[in-house]
Design a protein around this motif. Structure first.
Motif, short mmCIF file in Angstrom:
data_model
loop_
_atom_site.label_atom_id
_atom_site.label_comp_id
_atom_site.label_asym_id
_atom_site.label_seq_id
_atom_site.Cartn_x
_atom_site.Cartn_y
_atom_site.Cartn_z
N LEU A 104 0.81 -1.22 0.00
CA LEU A 104 0.00 0.00 0.00
C LEU A 104 0.84 1.27 0.00
N GLY A 105 2.16 1.15 0.18
CA GLY A 105 3.02 2.33 0.18
C GLY A 105 3.90 2.36 1.41
N TRP A 106 4.38 3.54 1.73
CA TRP A 106 5.38 3.73 2.79
C TRP A 106 4.91 4.74 3.81
N THR A 107 5.43 4.61 5.03
CA THR A 107 5.26 5.67 6.01
C THR A 107 6.32 6.73 5.72
N THR A 108 6.17 7.90 6.31
CA THR A 108 7.18 8.94 6.14
C THR A 108 8.50 8.53 6.76
N ASP A 109 8.47 7.56 7.69
CA ASP A 109 9.68 7.03 8.32
C ASP A 109 10.32 5.89 7.51
N GLY A 110 9.76 5.57 6.35
CA GLY A 110 10.33 4.53 5.50
C GLY A 110 9.97 3.11 5.89
N GLU A 111 8.78 2.92 6.46
CA GLU A 111 8.32 1.58 6.81
C GLU A 111 7.23 1.15 5.83
N PRO A 112 7.26 -0.10 5.35
CA PRO A 112 6.24 -0.58 4.41
C PRO A 112 4.86 -0.69 5.06
N ILE A 113 3.84 -0.29 4.31
CA ILE A 113 2.45 -0.45 4.72
C ILE A 113 1.86 -1.55 3.84
N VAL A 114 1.29 -2.58 4.46
CA VAL A 114 0.83 -3.76 3.73
C VAL A 114 -0.53 -4.21 4.25
N ARG A 115 -1.43 -4.54 3.33
CA ARG A 115 -2.73 -5.13 3.70
C ARG A 115 -2.60 -6.64 3.63
N LEU A 116 -3.07 -7.32 4.67
CA LEU A 116 -3.13 -8.78 4.71
C LEU A 116 -4.60 -9.16 4.63
N PRO A 117 -5.11 -9.48 3.42
CA PRO A 117 -6.53 -9.79 3.27
C PRO A 117 -6.83 -11.23 3.68
N LYS A 118 -8.11 -11.53 3.75
CA LYS A 118 -8.51 -12.94 3.90
C LYS A 118 -8.19 -13.59 2.57
N GLY A 119 -7.36 -14.61 2.59
CA GLY A 119 -6.91 -15.25 1.35
C GLY A 119 -8.03 -15.98 0.64
N ALA A 120 -8.16 -15.71 -0.64
CA ALA A 120 -9.17 -16.39 -1.44
C ALA A 120 -8.61 -17.67 -2.06
N CYS A 121 -7.36 -17.61 -2.51
CA CYS A 121 -6.75 -18.75 -3.19
C CYS A 121 -5.47 -19.21 -2.51
N SER A 122 -5.09 -18.57 -1.43
CA SER A 122 -3.79 -18.84 -0.84
C SER A 122 -3.90 -18.79 0.68
N THR A 123 -2.76 -18.67 1.31
CA THR A 123 -2.69 -18.62 2.76
C THR A 123 -3.23 -17.29 3.28
N THR A 124 -3.99 -17.34 4.38
CA THR A 124 -4.50 -16.15 5.03
C THR A 124 -3.67 -15.87 6.27
N ALA A 125 -3.44 -14.60 6.55
CA ALA A 125 -2.74 -14.20 7.77
C ALA A 125 -3.58 -14.60 8.98
N GLU A 126 -2.90 -14.80 10.11
CA GLU A 126 -3.63 -15.14 11.34
C GLU A 126 -4.65 -14.07 11.68
N GLU A 127 -4.27 -12.79 11.52
CA GLU A 127 -5.18 -11.67 11.78
C GLU A 127 -5.16 -10.74 10.57
N PRO A 128 -6.09 -10.96 9.60
CA PRO A 128 -6.14 -10.06 8.44
C PRO A 128 -6.30 -8.61 8.88
N GLY A 129 -5.76 -7.70 8.09
CA GLY A 129 -5.85 -6.27 8.38
C GLY A 129 -4.74 -5.53 7.66
N THR A 130 -4.58 -4.27 7.99
CA THR A 130 -3.54 -3.43 7.39
C THR A 130 -2.48 -3.15 8.46
N TYR A 131 -1.21 -3.35 8.09
CA TYR A 131 -0.12 -3.27 9.04
C TYR A 131 1.04 -2.45 8.50
#
Length: 193
Positions: A143-170
């Motif tokens: 989803l992009g970067w923070t101003t501090d240079g940290e990756p922003i990533v969405r972990l969705p409920k997997g439709a065809c693959s592995t799902t994260a333990e707690e879906p959400g944006t991190y």
């Protein structure tokens, strides 16, 4: 197209953009040069740092890349596909605020998204969620970067693959990922989170 012809095409495009002749496509960004015969729909802006402008291009395996226009010189970032891929392409990318790293989404088989980082000068991608074998990583969308240079990533409920333990944006920084607003959308502009 020869390297010299690409460089001339890049320079002509820069002059046209500076003169206000860049067209009306608001999403085209500052980098609208066609390097290898790609249509405009095959490339999206991926950020800029100093005079360098980047775009992620996709279509067939032979034509996908991260392109760069730097000081009138057009080139390509030599980014590898994730190890062992047979199907897929780079779908979206954003350059870090310091211009050193890309955060990108690989669209794997069945359009399964997996977020990776890789050096801006090219090289091997690393899965953001930390798995050694990216094929075992949960679905993830860059989803992009923070101003501090940290990756922003969405972990969705997997439709065809592995799902994260707690879906959400991190935000994936040093230490444990921290959850943030799930309504965030992909952005080339760093965000203060």
């Amino acid at each position: 197209m020869s390297r010299r012809r690409r460089e001339i095409a890049a320079l002509v495009t820069l002059v046209a953009l500076a003169a206000g002749c860049g067209g009306s496509d608001e999403n085209a960004g500052p980098f609208t040069v066609t390097l290898s015969g790609w249509a405009a729909g095959d490339c999206d802006p991926a950020g800029s740092h100093g005079p360098a402008h980047y775009r992620v291009c996709y279509s067939s395996p032979e034509l996908r890349s991260i392109d760069v226009l730097d000081g009138g010189r057009a080139g390509r970032v030599a980014v590898e596909d994730p190890p062992g891929t047979g199907i897929g392409h780079w779908d979206w990318a954003a350059l870090s605020p310091d211009g050193q790293t890309f955060l990108a989404t690989w669209s794997a088989e069945c359009n399964v998204p997996i977020a990776f980082t890789f050096p801006a000068e090219g090289g091997r991608p690393t899965v953001v969620t930390g798995e050694r074998d990216w094929t075992k990583a949960p679905e993830s969308e860059a989803l992009g970067w923070t101003t501090d240079g940290e990756p922003i990533v969405r972990l969705p409920k997997g439709a065809c693959s592995t799902t994260a333990e707690e879906p959400g944006t991190y935000v994936f920084g040093d230490g444990k990922p921290r959850r943030v607003d799930d309504r965030l959308e992909p952005s080339l502009e760093p965000r203060d989170l």
